[in-house]
Scaffold this motif. Structure first.
Motif, mmCIF file in Angstrom:
data_model
loop_
_atom_site.group_PDB
_atom_site.id
_atom_site.type_symbol
_atom_site.label_atom_id
_atom_site.label_comp_id
_atom_site.label_asym_id
_atom_site.label_seq_id
_atom_site.Cartn_x
_atom_site.Cartn_y
_atom_site.Cartn_z
ATOM 1 N N UNK A 1 7.298 10.240 -8.859
ATOM 2 C CA UNK A 1 6.600 9.232 -8.059
ATOM 3 C C UNK A 1 6.055 8.113 -8.937
ATOM 4 N N UNK A 2 5.374 8.472 -10.033
ATOM 5 C CA UNK A 2 4.725 7.464 -10.883
ATOM 6 C C UNK A 2 5.488 7.210 -12.187
ATOM 7 N N UNK A 3 6.617 7.841 -12.392
ATOM 8 C CA UNK A 3 7.444 7.715 -13.598
ATOM 9 C C UNK A 3 6.673 8.069 -14.861
ATOM 10 N N UNK A 4 5.745 9.013 -14.762
ATOM 11 C CA UNK A 4 5.035 9.508 -15.924
ATOM 12 C C UNK A 4 3.792 8.741 -16.320
ATOM 13 N N UNK A 5 3.426 7.705 -15.582
ATOM 14 C CA UNK A 5 2.243 6.925 -15.959
ATOM 15 C C UNK A 5 0.948 7.515 -15.401
ATOM 16 N N UNK A 6 1.022 8.258 -14.311
ATOM 17 C CA UNK A 6 -0.169 8.834 -13.701
ATOM 18 C C UNK A 6 -0.854 7.913 -12.710
ATOM 19 N N UNK A 7 -0.356 6.687 -12.559
ATOM 20 C CA UNK A 7 -0.951 5.729 -11.629
ATOM 21 C C UNK A 7 0.113 5.153 -10.708
ATOM 22 N N UNK A 8 -0.276 4.878 -9.486
ATOM 23 C CA UNK A 8 0.589 4.204 -8.525
ATOM 24 C C UNK A 8 -0.176 3.029 -7.944
ATOM 25 N N UNK A 9 0.523 2.040 -7.443
ATOM 26 C CA UNK A 9 -0.153 0.872 -6.882
ATOM 27 C C UNK A 9 -0.196 0.985 -5.362
ATOM 28 N N UNK A 10 -1.313 0.551 -4.791
ATOM 29 C CA UNK A 10 -1.520 0.554 -3.346
ATOM 30 C C UNK A 10 -1.821 -0.875 -2.912
ATOM 31 N N UNK A 11 -1.288 -1.282 -1.782
ATOM 32 C CA UNK A 11 -1.548 -2.611 -1.249
ATOM 33 C C UNK A 11 -2.928 -2.643 -0.613
ATOM 34 N N UNK A 12 -3.692 -3.700 -0.897
ATOM 35 C CA UNK A 12 -5.036 -3.868 -0.347
ATOM 36 C C UNK A 12 -4.937 -4.814 0.845
ATOM 37 N N UNK A 13 -5.478 -4.373 1.999
ATOM 38 C CA UNK A 13 -5.472 -5.171 3.226
ATOM 39 C C UNK A 13 -6.894 -5.596 3.562
ATOM 40 N N UNK A 14 -7.043 -6.838 4.047
ATOM 41 C CA UNK A 14 -8.362 -7.335 4.454
ATOM 42 C C UNK A 14 -8.251 -8.047 5.793
ATOM 43 N N UNK A 15 -9.385 -8.173 6.465
ATOM 44 C CA UNK A 15 -9.462 -8.948 7.699
ATOM 45 C C UNK A 15 -9.051 -8.186 8.940
ATOM 46 N N UNK A 16 -9.244 -8.857 10.065
ATOM 47 C CA UNK A 16 -8.926 -8.253 11.355
ATOM 48 C C UNK A 16 -7.424 -8.026 11.523
ATOM 49 N N UNK A 17 -6.624 -8.938 11.007
ATOM 50 C CA UNK A 17 -5.170 -8.806 11.141
ATOM 51 C C UNK A 17 -4.545 -8.005 10.008
ATOM 52 N N UNK A 18 -5.373 -7.423 9.134
ATOM 53 C CA UNK A 18 -4.921 -6.559 8.042
ATOM 54 C C UNK A 18 -3.938 -7.283 7.124
ATOM 55 N N UNK A 19 -4.352 -8.462 6.664
ATOM 56 C CA UNK A 19 -3.536 -9.283 5.787
ATOM 57 C C UNK A 19 -3.516 -8.671 4.388
ATOM 58 N N UNK A 20 -2.330 -8.566 3.779
ATOM 59 C CA UNK A 20 -2.190 -8.033 2.423
ATOM 60 C C UNK A 20 -2.611 -9.093 1.416
ATOM 61 N N UNK A 21 -3.535 -8.742 0.495
ATOM 62 C CA UNK A 21 -4.031 -9.709 -0.471
ATOM 63 C C UNK A 21 -3.684 -9.350 -1.909
ATOM 64 N N UNK A 22 -3.246 -8.159 -2.174
ATOM 65 C CA UNK A 22 -2.927 -7.793 -3.548
ATOM 66 C C UNK A 22 -2.662 -6.312 -3.684
#
Length: 56
Positions: free
Chosen positions: A17-38
Motif C-alpha cells: 500500500x505505502x511501498x515501504x514508506x509507512x505513510x500514505x496521502x489523504x485528500x483534504x476536503x473543506x466547505x459545504x460542497x466538500x471541495x478538495x484543497x490538498x
C-alpha cells in the motif's frame, strides 16, 4: 585459523500500500460542497507505519 561465514536474514517484504514508506496521502476536503484543497500525509493502516508487509 578459519573465518566464520556471516549469514544475513533476508529483508522483509515491503508493504504494497505505502511501498515501504509507512505513510500514505489523504485528500483534504473543506466547505459545504466538500471541495478538495490538498493532500495530507497519514499513517499507513495496512502496516501501521512500519513499512513491512503484514504477516498472517
Amino acid at each position: 585459523m578459519a573465518t566464520k561465514k556471516k549469514t544475513t536474514a533476508p529483508a522483509p517484504p515491503s508493504c504494497s500500500v505505502c511501498q515501504g514508506s509507512g505513510e500514505v496521502s489523504h485528500t483534504v476536503h473543506v466547505g459545504r460542497n466538500r471541495r478538495a484543497v490538498g493532500q495530507q500525509a497519514g499513517l499507513c493502516l495496512n502496516c501501521l507505519g512500519t513499512g513491512e508487509a503484514p504477516t498472517d
